[in-house]
Design an enzyme around this catalytic site. Structure first.
Site, mmCIF file in Angstrom:
data_model
loop_
_atom_site.group_PDB
_atom_site.id
_atom_site.type_symbol
_atom_site.label_atom_id
_atom_site.label_comp_id
_atom_site.label_asym_id
_atom_site.label_seq_id
_atom_site.Cartn_x
_atom_site.Cartn_y
_atom_site.Cartn_z
ATOM 1 N N SER A 139 0.824 -1.218 0.000
ATOM 2 C CA SER A 139 0.000 0.000 0.000
ATOM 3 C C SER A 139 0.856 1.266 0.000
ATOM 4 O O SER A 139 1.937 1.303 0.589
ATOM 5 C CB SER A 139 -0.864 -0.008 1.268
ATOM 6 N N GLN A 160 0.339 -0.530 -4.731
ATOM 7 C CA GLN A 160 -0.982 0.130 -4.729
ATOM 8 C C GLN A 160 -0.797 1.634 -4.564
ATOM 9 O O GLN A 160 -0.101 2.082 -3.648
ATOM 10 C CB GLN A 160 -1.844 -0.434 -3.598
ATOM 11 N N TYR A 162 -2.412 5.467 -3.978
ATOM 12 C CA TYR A 162 -3.399 6.507 -3.720
ATOM 13 C C TYR A 162 -2.834 7.763 -4.349
ATOM 14 O O TYR A 162 -1.674 8.125 -4.083
ATOM 15 C CB TYR A 162 -3.571 6.736 -2.216
ATOM 16 N N THR A 188 -6.134 2.560 -6.479
ATOM 17 C CA THR A 188 -7.371 2.433 -5.676
ATOM 18 C C THR A 188 -8.227 3.672 -5.882
ATOM 19 O O THR A 188 -7.751 4.799 -5.713
ATOM 20 C CB THR A 188 -7.023 2.259 -4.183
ATOM 21 N N ARG A 197 -14.879 5.846 9.989
ATOM 22 C CA ARG A 197 -14.860 4.612 10.785
ATOM 23 C C ARG A 197 -15.085 4.998 12.240
ATOM 24 O O ARG A 197 -14.192 5.535 12.895
ATOM 25 C CB ARG A 197 -13.530 3.890 10.613
ATOM 26 N N LYS A 281 -8.590 -0.785 -8.551
ATOM 27 C CA LYS A 281 -9.212 -1.436 -7.377
ATOM 28 C C LYS A 281 -10.314 -0.540 -6.808
ATOM 29 O O LYS A 281 -10.102 0.655 -6.595
ATOM 30 C CB LYS A 281 -8.153 -1.675 -6.300
ATOM 31 N N HIS A 305 -13.709 -2.039 -0.573
ATOM 32 C CA HIS A 305 -12.707 -1.686 0.437
ATOM 33 C C HIS A 305 -13.037 -2.353 1.786
ATOM 34 O O HIS A 305 -12.795 -1.798 2.849
ATOM 35 C CB HIS A 305 -12.661 -0.155 0.599
HETATM 36 C C1 FMN Z 1 -6.343 -2.411 8.003
HETATM 37 C C2 FMN Z 1 -6.681 -2.218 6.550
HETATM 38 C C3 FMN Z 1 -5.979 -1.279 5.818
HETATM 39 C C4 FMN Z 1 -6.268 -1.109 4.459
HETATM 40 N N1 FMN Z 1 -5.509 -0.248 3.726
HETATM 41 C C5 FMN Z 1 -5.693 -0.184 2.393
HETATM 42 C C6 FMN Z 1 -4.832 0.611 1.601
HETATM 43 O O1 FMN Z 1 -3.909 1.219 2.105
HETATM 44 N N2 FMN Z 1 -5.068 0.635 0.271
HETATM 45 C C7 FMN Z 1 -6.107 -0.039 -0.314
HETATM 46 O O2 FMN Z 1 -6.283 0.030 -1.529
HETATM 47 N N3 FMN Z 1 -6.928 -0.797 0.425
HETATM 48 C C8 FMN Z 1 -6.737 -0.886 1.755
HETATM 49 N N4 FMN Z 1 -7.545 -1.687 2.507
HETATM 50 C C9 FMN Z 1 -8.612 -2.452 1.850
HETATM 51 C C10 FMN Z 1 -8.078 -3.824 1.412
HETATM 52 O O3 FMN Z 1 -7.144 -3.701 0.381
HETATM 53 C C11 FMN Z 1 -9.218 -4.728 0.923
HETATM 54 O O4 FMN Z 1 -9.940 -4.070 -0.066
HETATM 55 C C12 FMN Z 1 -10.158 -5.151 2.040
HETATM 56 O O5 FMN Z 1 -9.457 -5.405 3.223
HETATM 57 C C13 FMN Z 1 -10.893 -6.401 1.602
HETATM 58 O O6 FMN Z 1 -11.813 -6.803 2.549
HETATM 59 P P1 FMN Z 1 -11.501 -7.906 3.666
HETATM 60 O O7 FMN Z 1 -10.715 -7.204 4.717
HETATM 61 O O8 FMN Z 1 -12.858 -8.320 4.110
HETATM 62 O O9 FMN Z 1 -10.691 -9.021 3.027
HETATM 63 C C14 FMN Z 1 -7.301 -1.860 3.859
HETATM 64 C C15 FMN Z 1 -8.009 -2.782 4.617
HETATM 65 C C16 FMN Z 1 -7.714 -2.966 5.943
HETATM 66 C C17 FMN Z 1 -8.492 -3.991 6.722
HETATM 67 C C1 LIG Z 2 -9.593 6.694 6.604
HETATM 68 C C2 LIG Z 2 -9.013 6.388 5.239
HETATM 69 C C3 LIG Z 2 -7.718 5.632 5.346
HETATM 70 C C4 LIG Z 2 -7.164 5.321 4.008
HETATM 71 C C5 LIG Z 2 -5.799 4.703 4.094
HETATM 72 C C6 LIG Z 2 -5.711 3.326 4.618
HETATM 73 C C7 LIG Z 2 -6.831 2.505 4.105
HETATM 74 O O1 LIG Z 2 -7.045 2.376 2.926
HETATM 75 C C8 LIG Z 2 -7.706 1.860 5.047
HETATM 76 O O2 LIG Z 2 -7.491 1.975 6.257
HETATM 77 O O3 LIG Z 2 -8.695 1.230 4.612
#
Ligand code: FMN
Ligand SMILES: CCCCCCC(=O)C(=O)O
Length: 406
Positions: A139, A160, A162, A188, A197, A281, A305
């Site tokens: 990420s 990935q 942003y 993304t 959240r 994504k 997400h």
């Molecule tokens: C703690 C956490 C941080 C995340 N950070 C990112 C991120 O930095 N970039 C991103 O594209 N998606 C991020 N996501 C979303 C994940 O890539 C993914 O879409 C999501 O976790 C899928 O759902 P699942 O947790 O039920 O498997 C994050 C998810 C979690 C749980």
């Molecule tokens: C509150 C947005 C956080 C975006 C960066 C990390 C992420 O994608 C996630 O926590 O989900």
């Protein structure tokens, strides 16, 4: 009677002789990981192991968390129709993504601030993914640097992105990712602004973490986590130059740095500048998926997400069939959001995904038992997938189709 007593004494002596090894095993990450038999058990172990605000950051979702729950319950609404009398003595999980084979159709999703769960963070995830024979996605918000993760494992890796308002920063991220062997760029598109959240809001979750009496108490009650954190504090995203910046909520830091003006023109621009494959994504509509194809995307991830952005959105698995139909082989289609069981993966493959990404399953593993826990998340899902495919009557994961589900 004497013989029975002798037998019991013998057993006791044997137990005592191996006790230190067993205690060590129970206390080791490997031991803790091995005791978890399901992703739900990894989640429960993570909940015990890391401070509550850290667990909530990973586990939580937007507003009422309706979409996060729906991501999971919608898999229950998909029915499997097992095929009888097929030879399932060999189960083949291999598939190809973006021109290379992976050993199983599961890829590590990008997750920000992963180092809060465990100091090895994305390096541990990368090693676990490589050990499982698959790809890791780093990420933009990662706790480890682009260079650290490249050095941690020889496995396939994607980056990935942003899009930040500071386009110079974006350029330098892309240059570093290309230089360090990240083969694909994953853009993304569902964090136009930070999702709300409420667990994070209630917990006062911030970057870098604010030290208060409450956080100190959490530290004292989670000594193993605290020892790791004190030895290697990974408090802010490592690739953005945020070190030394003032404490802010994650949402306000994101809203200050991410560019909300991003449109299709930016996708076109990135497509022309990134030499390797481009993945988009966060696509949830067939018309958007088609537009991604028209803009030269090589793959899309059907994803909401993990329910962390727009609460009230459809479950990803509900959006998948129409998107797969619209794309119709012109780009690869993957899915994430809600994968907790091997049967979820079977359903996603049957409905048109080539592979799934997992986010929280790996976060739980990492929080519960570091790299061993992340490996365990892969191995639990792999084992479940093998049995589910056999019982569904499909020995090759890549060949399961719509007739297997309704
Ligand atoms: C703690 C956490 C941080 C995340 N950070 C990112 C991120 O930095 N970039 C991103 O594209 N998606 C991020 N996501 C979303 C994940 O890539 C993914 O879409 C999501 O976790 C899928 O759902 P699942 O947790 O039920 O498997 C994050 C998810 C979690 C749980
Ligand atoms: C509150 C947005 C956080 C975006 C960066 C990390 C992420 O994608 C996630 O926590 O989900």
């Amino acid at each position: 009677m004497n013989a029975l007593l002798d037998l019991a004494a013998q057993q006791l002596r044997a137990d005592l002789a191996t006790a230190p090894g067993r205690v060590r095993q129970r206390l080791s990450d490997e031991g803790r990981a091995a005791r978890c038999r399901t992703i739900a058990e990894l989640r429960a172990a993570a909940k015990r192991s890391v401070p509550r605000p850290i667990f909530d950051y990973a586990d939580g979702a937007a507003w009422d968390e309706v979409t996060a729950r729906r991501n999971i319950s919608a898999f229950e609404d998909v029915t499997l129709h097992p095929k009888a009398l097929t030879d399932v003595s060999e189960i083949d999980l291999r598939t190809s993504v973006l021109g290379g084979e992976i050993a199983l159709p599961i890829i590590a999703a990008p997750t920000g601030l992963t180092g809060l769960q465990h100091p090895e963070g994305e390096m541990a995830i990368a090693r676990a993914a490589h050990a499982a024979g698959t790809i890791t996605t780093l990420s933009t918000m990662a706790s480890c640097t682009i260079e650290e993760v490249a050095a941690a494992s020889d496995g396939r890796r994607w980056f990935q992105l942003y899009v930040m308002s500071d386009r110079g920063l974006v350029d330098s991220l892309l240059a570093r990712a290309a230089e360090h062997g990240y083969e694909a760029l994953m853009l993304t598109v569902d964090v136009q602004v930070a999702g709300v959240r409420e667990r994070d809001v209630r917990n006062g979750f911030s970057v870098p973490p604010r030290i208060s009496l409450k956080t100190l108490a959490q530290g004292v009650t989670h000594p193993r986590w605290s020892a790791g954190f004190v030895a290697h504090p990974r408090m802010v995203p490592a690739n953005l130059g945020w070190e030394g910046s003032a404490t802010a909520t994650l949402a306000s830091a994101v809203n200050r740095s991410f560019d909300p003006t991003v449109t299709w023109d930016d996708l076109a621009d990135l497509r022309s500048r990134w030499k390797g494959p481009v993945i988009v994504k966060g696509v949830m509509r067939a018309d958007d998926a088609l537009r991604c194809v028209e803009h030269g995307a090589d793959a899309i991830v059907v994803s909401n997400h993990g329910g962390r952005q727009l609460d009230g959105a459809a479950a990803a698995i509900e959006a998948l069939p129409a998107i797969a139909d619209a794309v119709s082989g012109r780009a690869e289609v993957y899915l994430d959001s809600g994968i907790r069981r091997g049967t979820d993966i079977v359903k996603a493959l049957a409905l048109g995904a080539r592979a799934v990404l997992i986010g929280r399953a790996l976060m739980y593993g990492l929080g519960a038992a570091g790299e061993a826990g992340a490996r365990r998340a892969f191995s639990i899902l792999e084992a479940e997938l093998r049995v589910a495919l056999a019982l569904a009557g499909y020995p090759r994961a890549a060949e399961i189709g719509r007739d297997a589900v309704s």
